[in-house]
Design a protein around this motif. Sequence first.
Motif, short mmCIF file in Angstrom:
data_model
loop_
_atom_site.label_atom_id
_atom_site.label_comp_id
_atom_site.label_asym_id
_atom_site.label_seq_id
_atom_site.Cartn_x
_atom_site.Cartn_y
_atom_site.Cartn_z
N VAL A 290 -0.09 14.58 -5.34
CA VAL A 290 -0.99 13.70 -4.58
C VAL A 290 -0.31 12.38 -4.24
N VAL A 291 0.35 11.78 -5.21
CA VAL A 291 1.02 10.49 -4.96
C VAL A 291 2.15 10.67 -3.94
N SER A 292 2.87 11.75 -4.03
CA SER A 292 3.94 12.01 -3.06
C SER A 292 3.38 12.18 -1.66
N ALA A 293 2.26 12.89 -1.53
CA ALA A 293 1.63 13.07 -0.22
C ALA A 293 1.14 11.73 0.35
N ILE A 294 0.54 10.91 -0.49
CA ILE A 294 0.08 9.59 -0.05
C ILE A 294 1.26 8.74 0.38
N ALA A 295 2.32 8.75 -0.40
CA ALA A 295 3.51 7.95 -0.07
C ALA A 295 4.13 8.41 1.24
N LYS A 296 4.15 9.71 1.46
CA LYS A 296 4.71 10.25 2.70
C LYS A 296 3.89 9.80 3.90
N ARG A 297 2.56 9.85 3.78
CA ARG A 297 1.69 9.42 4.88
C ARG A 297 1.81 7.92 5.11
N ALA A 298 2.07 7.16 4.05
CA ALA A 298 2.20 5.71 4.18
C ALA A 298 3.59 5.30 4.64
#
Length: 128
Positions: A53-61
């Motif tokens: 989840v954190v990796s996905a959020i970081a990628k989107r950000a």
Amino acid sequence: MEIFRIVAIALITAFCVLVLRDVKSDLAAVVALAGGIIVVLSVVDYFADIFSVVSAIAKRAGLATSVVTLLFKVIAVGYITEFSASIIEDMGLSSISDKVMLAGKLIIVGVSLPVVVQLFEFIAGMLA
């Protein structure tokens, strides 16, 4: 709920350690270590979910993967240090426990330095 299983393991471990501490103190330390490892292994799957989840959020950000990796390294060092220091302190070796905590803090600072340097370079670039 998995928390009930984890709490049950922890309580059984604590009871066994209290009983064994007077009879066989060296065995009590082994039981405490084993119980702690079982509890930590019980939540490993959650760590994988959190990482995703954190990796996905970081990628989107638009955050660099290195920043997310660093974040997880710092968290891992913190948890491993705290876990180890607690077990060592439970064995009655608080001076060694304090040194493990100091080592963990120094490792966190050392691992974080590249990001701090990048942050200062970014700020300096904006001010120039």
